[in-house]
Design a protein around this motif. Structure first.
Motif, PDB file in Angstrom:
ATOM      1  N   PHE A   1       0.838  -1.205   0.000  1.00  0.00           N
ATOM      2  CA  PHE A   1       0.000   0.000   0.000  1.00  0.00           C
ATOM      3  C   PHE A   1       0.871   1.252   0.000  1.00  0.00           C
ATOM      4  CE2 PHE A   1      -1.834   3.259   2.922  1.00  0.00           C
ATOM      5  CZ  PHE A   1      -2.780   3.773   2.039  1.00  0.00           C
ATOM      6  N   SER A   2       1.880   1.281   0.858  1.00  0.00           N
ATOM      7  CA  SER A   2       2.755   2.447   0.940  1.00  0.00           C
ATOM      8  C   SER A   2       3.516   2.662  -0.365  1.00  0.00           C
ATOM      9  CB  SER A   2       3.744   2.287   2.104  1.00  0.00           C
ATOM     10  OG  SER A   2       3.063   2.237   3.343  1.00  0.00           O
ATOM     11  N   ALA A   3       3.974   1.555  -0.979  1.00  0.00           N
ATOM     12  CA  ALA A   3       4.726   1.678  -2.236  1.00  0.00           C
ATOM     13  C   ALA A   3       3.832   2.203  -3.354  1.00  0.00           C
ATOM     14  CB  ALA A   3       5.316   0.320  -2.619  1.00  0.00           C
ATOM     15  N   TYR A   4       2.625   1.648  -3.467  1.00  0.00           N
ATOM     16  CA  TYR A   4       1.692   2.125  -4.488  1.00  0.00           C
ATOM     17  C   TYR A   4       1.310   3.590  -4.240  1.00  0.00           C
ATOM     18  CZ  TYR A   4       0.928  -2.757  -5.873  1.00  0.00           C
ATOM     19  OH  TYR A   4       1.070  -4.043  -6.311  1.00  0.00           O
ATOM     20  N   TYR A   5       1.113   3.936  -2.976  1.00  0.00           N
ATOM     21  CA  TYR A   5       0.716   5.300  -2.610  1.00  0.00           C
ATOM     22  C   TYR A   5       1.808   6.292  -3.027  1.00  0.00           C
ATOM     23  CZ  TYR A   5      -1.467   8.938   0.290  1.00  0.00           C
ATOM     24  OH  TYR A   5      -2.080  10.092   0.731  1.00  0.00           O
ATOM     25  N   ARG A   6       3.054   5.956  -2.736  1.00  0.00           N
ATOM     26  CA  ARG A   6       4.154   6.850  -3.095  1.00  0.00           C
ATOM     27  C   ARG A   6       4.295   6.959  -4.608  1.00  0.00           C
ATOM     28  NH1 ARG A   6       9.923   5.707  -0.532  1.00  0.00           N
ATOM     29  NH2 ARG A   6       9.548   3.713  -1.565  1.00  0.00           N
ATOM     30  N   GLU A   7       4.080   5.834  -5.316  1.00  0.00           N
ATOM     31  CA  GLU A   7       4.169   5.858  -6.776  1.00  0.00           C
ATOM     32  C   GLU A   7       3.111   6.784  -7.375  1.00  0.00           C
ATOM     33  OE1 GLU A   7       3.364   2.791 -10.507  1.00  0.00           O
ATOM     34  OE2 GLU A   7       3.929   1.987  -8.555  1.00  0.00           O
ATOM     35  N   ARG A   8       1.911   6.792  -6.785  1.00  0.00           N
ATOM     36  CA  ARG A   8       0.818   7.587  -7.357  1.00  0.00           C
ATOM     37  C   ARG A   8       0.875   9.054  -6.931  1.00  0.00           C
ATOM     38  NH1 ARG A   8      -3.510   7.351 -10.293  1.00  0.00           N
ATOM     39  NH2 ARG A   8      -5.496   8.366  -9.762  1.00  0.00           N
ATOM     40  N   PHE A   9       1.243   9.314  -5.663  1.00  0.00           N
ATOM     41  CA  PHE A   9       1.134  10.674  -5.129  1.00  0.00           C
ATOM     42  C   PHE A   9       2.480  11.334  -4.823  1.00  0.00           C
ATOM     43  CE2 PHE A   9      -2.784   8.448  -3.620  1.00  0.00           C
ATOM     44  CZ  PHE A   9      -3.666   9.077  -4.494  1.00  0.00           C
ATOM     45  N   GLY A  10       3.579  10.590  -4.967  1.00  0.00           N
ATOM     46  CA  GLY A  10       4.881  11.180  -4.733  1.00  0.00           C
ATOM     47  C   GLY A  10       5.243  11.348  -3.277  1.00  0.00           C
ATOM     48  N   GLU A  11       4.508  10.746  -2.388  1.00  0.00           N
ATOM     49  CA  GLU A  11       4.808  10.804  -0.959  1.00  0.00           C
ATOM     50  C   GLU A  11       4.216   9.587  -0.272  1.00  0.00           C
ATOM     51  OE1 GLU A  11       3.018  14.394   0.460  1.00  0.00           O
ATOM     52  OE2 GLU A  11       0.986  13.594   0.415  1.00  0.00           O
ATOM     53  N   LEU A  12       4.698   9.265   0.907  1.00  0.00           N
ATOM     54  CA  LEU A  12       4.183   8.149   1.686  1.00  0.00           C
ATOM     55  C   LEU A  12       2.914   8.572   2.417  1.00  0.00           C
ATOM     56  CD1 LEU A  12       7.528   6.796   3.148  1.00  0.00           C
ATOM     57  CD2 LEU A  12       6.079   5.648   1.453  1.00  0.00           C
ATOM     58  N   PRO A  13       2.081   7.604   2.813  1.00  0.00           N
ATOM     59  CA  PRO A  13       0.868   7.956   3.571  1.00  0.00           C
ATOM     60  C   PRO A  13       1.159   8.785   4.814  1.00  0.00           C
ATOM     61  CG  PRO A  13       0.765   5.678   2.860  1.00  0.00           C
ATOM     62  CD  PRO A  13       2.138   6.161   2.508  1.00  0.00           C
ATOM     63  N   ARG A  14       2.244   8.466   5.521  1.00  0.00           N
ATOM     64  CA  ARG A  14       2.558   9.214   6.737  1.00  0.00           C
ATOM     65  C   ARG A  14       2.910  10.667   6.419  1.00  0.00           C
ATOM     66  NH1 ARG A  14       7.221   5.732   6.523  1.00  0.00           N
ATOM     67  NH2 ARG A  14       9.116   6.881   5.928  1.00  0.00           N
ATOM     68  N   ASP A  15       3.451  10.915   5.216  1.00  0.00           N
ATOM     69  CA  ASP A  15       3.739  12.295   4.812  1.00  0.00           C
ATOM     70  C   ASP A  15       2.454  13.075   4.578  1.00  0.00           C
ATOM     71  OD1 ASP A  15       6.476  11.670   4.824  1.00  0.00           O
ATOM     72  OD2 ASP A  15       6.403  10.993   2.736  1.00  0.00           O
ATOM     73  N   THR A  16       1.457  12.407   4.001  1.00  0.00           N
ATOM     74  CA  THR A  16       0.156  13.051   3.808  1.00  0.00           C
ATOM     75  C   THR A  16      -0.462  13.401   5.153  1.00  0.00           C
ATOM     76  OG1 THR A  16      -0.211  11.814   1.764  1.00  0.00           O
ATOM     77  CG2 THR A  16      -2.156  12.755   2.821  1.00  0.00           C
ATOM     78  N   VAL A  17      -0.373  12.473   6.113  1.00  0.00           N
ATOM     79  CA  VAL A  17      -0.928  12.723   7.438  1.00  0.00           C
ATOM     80  C   VAL A  17      -0.210  13.885   8.118  1.00  0.00           C
ATOM     81  CG1 VAL A  17      -1.150  11.739   9.750  1.00  0.00           C
ATOM     82  CG2 VAL A  17      -1.734  10.362   7.762  1.00  0.00           C
ATOM     83  N   ALA A  18       1.117  13.898   8.057  1.00  0.00           N
ATOM     84  CA  ALA A  18       1.882  14.976   8.682  1.00  0.00           C
ATOM     85  C   ALA A  18       1.523  16.324   8.073  1.00  0.00           C
ATOM     86  CB  ALA A  18       3.375  14.698   8.543  1.00  0.00           C
ATOM     87  N   ARG A  19       1.335  16.365   6.764  1.00  0.00           N
ATOM     88  CA  ARG A  19       1.009  17.624   6.118  1.00  0.00           C
ATOM     89  C   ARG A  19      -0.393  18.090   6.497  1.00  0.00           C
ATOM     90  NH1 ARG A  19      -0.798  18.073   1.107  1.00  0.00           N
ATOM     91  NH2 ARG A  19      -0.152  15.958   0.595  1.00  0.00           N
ATOM     92  N   ALA A  20      -1.334  17.126   6.644  1.00  0.00           N
ATOM     93  CA  ALA A  20      -2.707  17.484   7.011  1.00  0.00           C
ATOM     94  C   ALA A  20      -2.784  17.980   8.443  1.00  0.00           C
ATOM     95  CB  ALA A  20      -3.608  16.270   6.826  1.00  0.00           C
ATOM     96  N   LEU A  21      -1.870  17.532   9.289  1.00  0.00           N
ATOM     97  CA  LEU A  21      -1.894  17.943  10.706  1.00  0.00           C
ATOM     98  C   LEU A  21      -1.257  19.312  10.915  1.00  0.00           C
ATOM     99  CD1 LEU A  21      -0.960  14.564  12.433  1.00  0.00           C
ATOM    100  CD2 LEU A  21      -3.173  15.741  12.503  1.00  0.00           C
ATOM    101  N   ARG A  22      -0.501  19.815   9.945  1.00  0.00           N
ATOM    102  CA  ARG A  22       0.153  21.106  10.129  1.00  0.00           C
ATOM    103  C   ARG A  22      -0.833  22.256  10.062  1.00  0.00           C
ATOM    104  NH1 ARG A  22       4.601  18.926   6.950  1.00  0.00           N
ATOM    105  NH2 ARG A  22       3.771  19.877   5.063  1.00  0.00           N
TER     106      ARG A  22
END
Length: 354
Positions: A333-354
């Protein structure tokens, strides 16, 4: 020893055999051999890919020879008897297979292909496949990771998606001979067992091997893109007015159905049934309208849903979100996510929390 290609079996599309391949480096590396079908099946599942196999006529004389470069696996495989193989979808790799003797039939949602000596089947689709090997069929197989294909795509100036989920196609004639020449160059980098000074040979220099691997990936990518363009510009035959709109409507119906059950295990047949068409028709709809196969389309829908959930509720557990969206393997899941969006799921979460 040098192995010559046998003539193409009667009934197969005619193709000139490529130059003879010296397979000595592979035939010196027998991985396992067995006349016990169940034992060989388990060994092959562990070495190559999980699959189902039905044994047919003929005695089992199963053997696998294998060697590897840093990024490719090279092997020769024989079952002995007739077999029908149903592999699990190729999640992160593709296969290139050339019969050395005998023949193979490849069946997918995109159609059926008969493959004999002098032809190379390129199998990169994540959609279901059925492979039927004739009795005494022996094939050389190259296992190439999708990451290497994507690196080949990145070196092409023309834009386009890395073609790591396209339908099956066959290289014939000149293209197959060129593929054989590339393969022979890779085989030449494998040291012979009796070569005391093999490590000093320029052919074993890591930079040269890396270059040859890149060349094989680029060659495969270019032919994938050519086939994709041909598929996009070739009409399937006389069509009624509004046929393209019908394809869009079918995809929309399937998408509405999928969104209500993202967590469920879904197969191509399920998607086609939701669209009200055959598996082959749904496959072709996806390729014409979206440029990807049905299972890649389904994976992207799941990834898009996961991203929306993480952005809307960054406090949720990432594993729970992945499972809710149909991903049971967090690493993939993490590999596919990074391939599609250019970041890991945890990076998306960190950005949403800022």
């Amino acid at each position: 020893m040098t192995l010559a290609f046998a003539p193409a079996p009667t009934g197969l599309a005619s193709a000139r055999s490529p130059a003879q391949l010296d397979l000595t480096p592979l035939y010196e590396r027998c991985v396992f051999r067995s006349a016990v079908r169940s034992r060989f099946h388990q060994s092959l599942r562990d070495s190559l890919n999980d699959h189902e196999v039905q044994w047919g006529a003929g005695d089992a004389d199963a053997v696998m020879w294998s060697a590897a470069t840093p990024r490719l696996q090279l092997m020769v495989l024989r079952y002995g008897s007739e077999v029908e193989i149903r592999p699990r979808p190729f999640e992160d790799f593709g296969l290139m297979q050339m019969p050395l003797r005998g023949s193979m039939q490849v069946e997918s949602a995109g159609g059926r292909h008969d493959v004999g000596p002098g032809q190379v089947a390129v199998l990169s689709s994540r959609d279901p496949l059925t492979l039927r090997w004739s009795e005494s069929c022996e094939q050389i197989i190259v296992r190439m990771p999708h990451s290497l294909l994507r690196s080949g795509a990145s070196s092409i100036r023309s834009p386009g998606r890395a073609p790591d989920g396209q339908q099956v196609f066959v290289l014939e004639s000149e293209a197959a001979r060129q593929w054989g020449a590339l393969l022979q160059s890779l085989l030449n980098t494998l040291p012979a067992s009796d070569a005391a000074d093999s490590a000093a040979s320029p052919l074993r220099d890591p930079a040269w091997i890396h270059h040859l691997e890149d060349g094989m990936a680029l060659f495969t990518t270019l032919h994938m893109r050519q086939r994709a363009r041909e598929g996009a510009t070739t009409e399937p035959g006389p069509a009624a007015p509004g046929a393209s709109g019908g394809s869009s409507a079918r995809l929309q119906a399937a998408e509405r159905w999928v969104r209500t059950r993202l967590c469920a295990p879904l197969a191509l047949e399920d998607l086609a049934r939701a669209a009200g068409v055959s598996s082959r028709t749904f496959y072709m709809d996806c390729m014409r309208q979206l440029g990807v196969g049905p299972m890649a389309w389904l994976r992207d829908l799941r990834l898009d849903s996961a991203r929306r959930q993480l952005l809307a509720d960054p406090g949720r557990n990432i594993t729970d979100v992945a499972i809710d969206c149909g991903f049971t393997h967090l690493g993939r899941f993490s590999a596919y996510y990074r391939e599609r969006f250019g970041e890991l799921p945890r990076d998306t979460v960190a950005r949403a929390l800022r």
